[in-house]
Design a protein around this motif. Structure first.
Motif, short mmCIF file in Angstrom:
data_model
loop_
_atom_site.label_atom_id
_atom_site.label_comp_id
_atom_site.label_asym_id
_atom_site.label_seq_id
_atom_site.Cartn_x
_atom_site.Cartn_y
_atom_site.Cartn_z
N ALA A 1 0.89 -0.77 0.07
CA ALA A 1 -0.08 0.10 0.12
C ALA A 1 1.06 0.45 -0.34
N LYS A 2 2.02 1.25 1.07
CA LYS A 2 3.07 2.63 0.81
C LYS A 2 3.36 2.28 -0.35
N ALA A 3 3.77 1.12 -1.15
CA ALA A 3 4.46 1.61 -2.73
C ALA A 3 3.68 2.38 -3.35
N ILE A 4 1.97 1.92 -3.15
CA ILE A 4 0.94 2.56 -4.13
C ILE A 4 1.32 3.90 -4.36
N ALA A 5 1.36 4.31 -2.72
CA ALA A 5 1.08 5.36 -2.60
C ALA A 5 2.52 6.44 -2.66
N ARG A 6 3.49 6.23 -2.78
CA ARG A 6 4.73 7.03 -2.92
C ARG A 6 4.77 6.63 -4.64
N GLY B 1 0.12 11.33 -4.61
CA GLY B 1 -0.81 12.08 -4.43
C GLY B 1 -1.68 12.23 -4.94
N ARG B 2 -1.46 11.70 -6.41
CA ARG B 2 -3.20 11.86 -7.35
C ARG B 2 -3.74 10.49 -7.26
N PRO B 3 -5.08 10.51 -7.30
CA PRO B 3 -5.86 8.86 -6.66
C PRO B 3 -6.45 8.38 -8.25
N PHE B 4 -6.42 9.10 -9.29
CA PHE B 4 -6.22 7.80 -10.80
C PHE B 4 -4.99 7.30 -10.42
N GLU B 5 -3.49 7.89 -9.73
CA GLU B 5 -2.35 6.92 -10.34
C GLU B 5 -3.03 5.83 -9.04
N VAL B 6 -3.32 6.03 -7.76
CA VAL B 6 -3.70 5.28 -6.92
C VAL B 6 -5.05 4.52 -7.69
N GLN B 7 -5.86 4.48 -8.30
CA GLN B 7 -6.81 3.75 -8.31
C GLN B 7 -6.21 2.85 -9.78
N ARG B 8 -5.25 3.70 -10.45
CA ARG B 8 -4.48 2.70 -11.39
C ARG B 8 -3.84 1.73 -10.94
N LEU B 9 -3.39 1.66 -10.48
CA LEU B 9 -1.50 1.21 -9.55
C LEU B 9 -2.94 -0.07 -8.68
N GLY B 10 -3.86 0.23 -7.49
CA GLY B 10 -4.12 -0.45 -7.16
C GLY B 10 -5.08 -1.63 -8.39
N SER B 11 -5.93 -0.69 -9.11
CA SER B 11 -6.92 -2.26 -9.90
C SER B 11 -6.25 -3.36 -10.92
N LEU B 12 -4.66 -2.37 -11.47
CA LEU B 12 -3.86 -3.82 -11.81
C LEU B 12 -3.33 -4.79 -10.83
N ALA B 13 -2.76 -4.29 -9.55
CA ALA B 13 -1.86 -5.44 -8.10
C ALA B 13 -3.24 -6.11 -8.01
N PHE B 14 -4.74 -5.58 -8.40
CA PHE B 14 -5.76 -6.16 -7.17
C PHE B 14 -6.02 -7.03 -8.82
N ASP B 15 -6.06 -6.71 -9.84
CA ASP B 15 -5.84 -7.71 -11.03
C ASP B 15 -5.03 -9.16 -10.89
N ARG B 16 -4.02 -9.16 -10.58
CA ARG B 16 -2.62 -9.39 -10.43
C ARG B 16 -2.99 -10.51 -9.65
N ALA B 17 -3.34 -9.81 -8.18
CA ALA B 17 -3.19 -11.04 -6.96
C ALA B 17 -5.16 -12.08 -6.90
N ASP B 18 -5.42 -11.49 -8.06
CA ASP B 18 -6.88 -12.09 -7.73
C ASP B 18 -6.45 -13.24 -9.33
N ILE B 19 -6.50 -13.36 -10.65
CA ILE B 19 -5.70 -13.97 -11.23
C ILE B 19 -4.89 -15.10 -10.62
N GLY C 1 3.96 -6.86 -2.32
CA GLY C 1 4.78 -5.38 -2.86
C GLY C 1 5.06 -5.83 -4.46
N SER C 2 5.45 -7.26 -4.22
CA SER C 2 6.13 -7.84 -5.84
C SER C 2 5.01 -7.37 -7.04
N ASP C 3 3.35 -7.40 -6.69
CA ASP C 3 2.14 -7.29 -7.12
C ASP C 3 2.56 -5.50 -7.57
N VAL C 4 2.47 -4.79 -7.17
CA VAL C 4 2.94 -3.94 -6.62
C VAL C 4 4.12 -3.74 -7.80
N GLU C 5 5.50 -4.22 -7.67
CA GLU C 5 6.50 -4.16 -8.31
C GLU C 5 6.54 -4.32 -9.84
#
Length: 303
Positions: A260-265, A269-287, A295-299
């Motif tokens: 979560a801190k990696a996404i924030a970093r 501070g741009r909500p669009f990027e928080v949402q975009r990165l969160g969405s992609l990381a979520f899909d990777r974990a779900d798949i 952290g590897s999902d975010v990376e």
């Protein structure tokens, strides 16, 4: 197991719970509504960099104007809804759009929302005739557009007063508008004519990138002075983390603190990027059929 991804990059704000931070900006938005109901409107521009959450702020202000409890509850001391809500027109400007199309886009949602509440108009033919009075032709001269818009707003307000306390006109993506025949002149004349016509319970809320004040000044030096200003700053790390945690509630997915801190970093501070990165990381974990974002999902999605 496939889960519903709760992140919404690039989408309109439809869940008030996903709006975090920006309390001073929300308070400023609520004050402009109070000013309008007191017949002393403060026409306002919301500005900020791309992806910073300007449209979401405008949506939240519009929600408060309509008296929606979920948006009023975002304020530090949630007020009661207005005795009579605002009638809200919300238009997102398209690239190169001219002022006749912009005016039609602002008026159209007003008339569509108002028409069903007009008890004296019961026949479909009468409704069609009533709505036809507010049509705009493409590429009309600027003065004709303003005259017709004032006439439309006057007619709509005459019918709306028994049901609504004010009119809020939200013009999103202002910087996308065509520079010819002049967005600044249109705004200036429109605001002046609203006052001259006695439409003192009408507020214009524009949304644009940080440079919109300069662009308006280039077109008409006095235009920027007509607007109050609400600047949208980046989210703090705490607010970005709050956005992530809020999105994941009831999703069946958790996230490691470091992820979560990696996404924030990365999002800065741009909500669009928080949402975009969160969405992609979520899909990777779900798949991979996992119930925790790592952290590897975010990376992986950052790369």
């Amino acid at each position: 197991m496939s889960r519903i991804n709760p992140f919404a990059p690039g989408n309109a704000l439809i869940d008030a719970r996903l709006f975090v931070g920006r309390l001073p900006q929300l308070e400023a938005g609520y004050r402009l509504l109070i000013q309008t109901l007191a017949d002393n409107p403060r026409h306002t521009l919301i500005t900020g960099e791309r992806g910073i959450g300007k449209s979401w702020l405008a949506t939240a202000i519009a929600g408060m104007a309509r008296g929606e409890r979920a948006y009023l509850d975002l304020l530090a001391t949630p007020p009661e809804p207005f005795p009579r809500p605002f009638l809200v027109g919300y238009h997102e400007t398209r690239t190169g759009e001219d002022i006749s199309s912009i005016a039609a886009g602002l008026i159209r949602p007003l008339k569509q929302r108002l028409a069903p509440s007009l008890g004296q108009i019961t026949d479909i033919a009468e409704v069609t005739v009533w709505l036809a009075k507010f049509r705009f032709r493409d590429h009309e001269p600027a003065n004709d557009v303003v005259d017709k818009m004032i006439a439309s707003a006057t007619e709509i307000w005459k019918e709306a007063q028994g049901h609504y306390g004010g009119l809020l006109l939200v013009l999103d993506e202002l910087d996308e508008a065509s520079a010819d025949p002049g967005l600044a002149s249109f705004c200036k004349v429109l605001i002046s004519e609203l006052a001259r016509a006695g439409l003192s319970s009408v507020c214009l809320l524009g949304v644009g990138l940080d440079g919109i004040f300069g662009r308006l000044a280039e077109q008409h030096p006095s235009a920027p002075r007509l607007f109050a200003h609400i600047g949208v700053p980046p989210l703090s790390e705490e607010e970005s983390l709050d956005l992530i945690d809020t999105a994941l509630i009831d999703s069946g997915m958790s996230i490691q603190e470091g992820a979560a801190k990696a996404i924030a970093r990365i999002a800065q501070g741009r909500p669009f990027e928080v949402q975009r990165l969160g969405s992609l990381a979520f899909d990777r974990a779900d798949i991979e059929d996992r119930d925790e974002i790592t952290g590897s999902d975010v990376e992986s999605v950052e790369a």
